[in-house]
Design a protein around this motif. Structure first.
Motif, mmCIF file in Angstrom:
data_model
loop_
_atom_site.group_PDB
_atom_site.id
_atom_site.type_symbol
_atom_site.label_atom_id
_atom_site.label_comp_id
_atom_site.label_asym_id
_atom_site.label_seq_id
_atom_site.Cartn_x
_atom_site.Cartn_y
_atom_site.Cartn_z
ATOM 1 N N GLY A 114 0.823 -1.207 0.000
ATOM 2 C CA GLY A 114 0.000 0.000 0.000
ATOM 3 C C GLY A 114 0.853 1.252 0.000
ATOM 4 N N GLN A 115 1.906 1.260 0.789
ATOM 5 C CA GLN A 115 2.816 2.410 0.827
ATOM 6 C C GLN A 115 3.550 2.572 -0.500
ATOM 7 O OE1 GLN A 115 2.844 4.651 3.382
ATOM 8 N NE2 GLN A 115 3.975 5.806 1.861
ATOM 9 N N ARG A 116 3.914 1.448 -1.091
ATOM 10 C CA ARG A 116 4.599 1.501 -2.396
ATOM 11 C C ARG A 116 3.694 2.135 -3.448
ATOM 12 N NH1 ARG A 116 6.097 -3.571 -6.149
ATOM 13 N NH2 ARG A 116 7.135 -2.424 -7.793
ATOM 14 N N LEU A 117 2.410 1.753 -3.462
ATOM 15 C CA LEU A 117 1.482 2.351 -4.419
ATOM 16 C C LEU A 117 1.272 3.832 -4.136
ATOM 17 C CD1 LEU A 117 -1.246 -0.403 -4.856
ATOM 18 C CD2 LEU A 117 0.519 0.269 -6.487
ATOM 19 N N ALA A 118 1.133 4.182 -2.869
ATOM 20 C CA ALA A 118 0.936 5.585 -2.510
ATOM 21 C C ALA A 118 2.133 6.433 -2.945
ATOM 22 C CB ALA A 118 0.693 5.715 -1.011
ATOM 23 N N SER A 119 3.328 5.843 -2.966
ATOM 24 C CA SER A 119 4.531 6.602 -3.343
ATOM 25 C C SER A 119 4.657 6.805 -4.852
ATOM 26 C CB SER A 119 5.782 5.898 -2.811
ATOM 27 O OG SER A 119 6.074 4.748 -3.584
ATOM 28 N N LEU A 120 3.745 6.248 -5.624
ATOM 29 C CA LEU A 120 3.800 6.435 -7.074
ATOM 30 C C LEU A 120 3.354 7.835 -7.483
ATOM 31 C CD1 LEU A 120 2.430 2.998 -8.310
ATOM 32 C CD2 LEU A 120 4.805 3.751 -8.182
ATOM 33 N N THR A 121 2.834 8.588 -6.530
ATOM 34 C CA THR A 121 2.396 9.960 -6.776
ATOM 35 C C THR A 121 2.860 10.852 -5.633
ATOM 36 O OG1 THR A 121 0.455 11.411 -6.925
ATOM 37 C CG2 THR A 121 0.143 9.309 -5.817
ATOM 38 N N THR A 122 3.083 12.101 -5.949
ATOM 39 C CA THR A 122 3.485 13.035 -4.896
ATOM 40 C C THR A 122 2.315 13.362 -3.972
ATOM 41 O OG1 THR A 122 3.008 14.911 -6.358
ATOM 42 C CG2 THR A 122 5.290 14.082 -6.308
ATOM 43 N N ALA A 123 1.095 13.063 -4.400
ATOM 44 C CA ALA A 123 -0.096 13.330 -3.598
ATOM 45 C C ALA A 123 -0.694 12.036 -3.037
ATOM 46 C CB ALA A 123 -1.135 14.076 -4.438
ATOM 47 N N GLY A 124 0.132 11.004 -2.891
ATOM 48 C CA GLY A 124 -0.364 9.717 -2.407
ATOM 49 C C GLY A 124 -0.381 9.606 -0.898
ATOM 50 N N LYS A 125 -1.404 8.936 -0.385
ATOM 51 C CA LYS A 125 -1.524 8.685 1.045
ATOM 52 C C LYS A 125 -1.991 7.249 1.249
ATOM 53 C CE LYS A 125 -2.987 13.393 1.998
ATOM 54 N NZ LYS A 125 -4.103 14.239 2.384
ATOM 55 N N GLN A 126 -1.634 6.711 2.382
ATOM 56 C CA GLN A 126 -2.113 5.387 2.734
ATOM 57 C C GLN A 126 -2.932 5.495 4.011
ATOM 58 O OE1 GLN A 126 0.727 2.422 3.993
ATOM 59 N NE2 GLN A 126 -0.637 0.767 3.390
ATOM 60 N N SER A 127 -4.013 4.751 4.044
ATOM 61 C CA SER A 127 -4.861 4.675 5.228
ATOM 62 C C SER A 127 -5.035 3.200 5.563
ATOM 63 C CB SER A 127 -6.225 5.316 4.935
ATOM 64 O OG SER A 127 -7.114 5.119 6.005
ATOM 65 N N VAL A 128 -4.836 2.835 6.826
ATOM 66 C CA VAL A 128 -5.001 1.442 7.238
ATOM 67 C C VAL A 128 -6.349 1.304 7.923
ATOM 68 C CG1 VAL A 128 -4.087 -0.439 8.637
ATOM 69 C CG2 VAL A 128 -2.517 1.112 7.462
ATOM 70 N N ALA A 129 -7.174 0.408 7.402
ATOM 71 C CA ALA A 129 -8.488 0.117 7.981
ATOM 72 C C ALA A 129 -8.281 -0.943 9.053
ATOM 73 C CB ALA A 129 -9.443 -0.361 6.895
ATOM 74 N N GLU A 130 -7.988 -0.505 10.256
ATOM 75 C CA GLU A 130 -7.572 -1.387 11.350
ATOM 76 C C GLU A 130 -8.554 -2.515 11.637
ATOM 77 O OE1 GLU A 130 -4.676 -1.332 12.653
ATOM 78 O OE2 GLU A 130 -3.960 0.597 11.931
ATOM 79 N N GLU A 131 -9.854 -2.277 11.456
ATOM 80 C CA GLU A 131 -10.863 -3.265 11.830
ATOM 81 C C GLU A 131 -11.398 -4.041 10.640
ATOM 82 O OE1 GLU A 131 -13.810 -1.352 14.262
ATOM 83 O OE2 GLU A 131 -12.277 -0.148 15.252
ATOM 84 N N SER A 132 -10.666 -4.050 9.549
ATOM 85 C CA SER A 132 -11.189 -4.651 8.323
ATOM 86 C C SER A 132 -10.350 -5.791 7.791
ATOM 87 C CB SER A 132 -11.283 -3.585 7.222
ATOM 88 O OG SER A 132 -12.247 -2.637 7.540
ATOM 89 N N SER A 133 -11.067 -6.688 7.106
ATOM 90 C CA SER A 133 -10.430 -7.708 6.285
ATOM 91 C C SER A 133 -10.316 -7.109 4.880
ATOM 92 C CB SER A 133 -11.299 -8.968 6.271
ATOM 93 O OG SER A 133 -12.541 -8.697 5.627
#
Length: 150
Positions: A114-133
């Motif tokens: 997820g972090q790798r994909l977010a880094s493909l853009t300068t405006a990328g962010k990652q959010s972790v859905a802690e309670e999700s599958s």
């Protein structure tokens, strides 16, 4: 753009051709063509993910229609070849300043990918859905709506 718990392309290649899902999509596509999916679609969604869809997910007929299932069959059949093609094109900054939020499942997700994909853009962010599958849109639909509004 919001990516919901995307699958690591390298994992797809390593796993090889997914014969069981290909067969399942083929069968459900054929069942949709004769109208059985329209009649029993809600039960099929629950059996695929282990629980009923939340009411906010809407009715299943569209996402379980013959055209959609045929597309899933074709996409899954081509998944390994597609993953190999895409993996060779992923480099940091390739999406320029496209706003991208990658929502990664807290239970079973791959935060490094997820972090790798977010880094493909300068405006990328990652959010972790802690309670999700993997089905974050079922487990935490408000999180997906919030990401889309950002």
């Amino acid at each position: 753009m919001v990516l919901i718990d995307p699958t690591d392309r390298a994992s797809i290649v390593a796993a090889g051709r997914p014969l069981l899902p290909i067969s399942q999509y083929r069968l459900t596509w054929l069942l949709a063509r004769i109208g059985l999916i329209r009649r029993f679609g809600a039960a099929l969604v629950a059996s695929q993910i282990g629980r009923p869809a939340p009411s906010s997910a809407g009715p299943p007929p569209r996402r379980l229609g013959a055209i959609h299932l045929r597309s899933c069959h074709r996409r899954t059949s081509a998944s390994v070849d597609s993953a190999q093609d895409i993996e060779t094109l992923i480099t940091s900054g390739v999406w320029s300043d496209l706003p991208v939020i990658v929502v990664t499942a807290g239970r079973g997700g791959n935060p490094d990918y997820g972090q790798r994909l977010a880094s493909l853009t300068t405006a990328g962010k990652q959010s972790v859905a802690e309670e999700s599958s993997h089905y974050v849109h079922y487990d935490q639909p408000a999180l997906i709506l919030q990401a889309a509004k950002t």
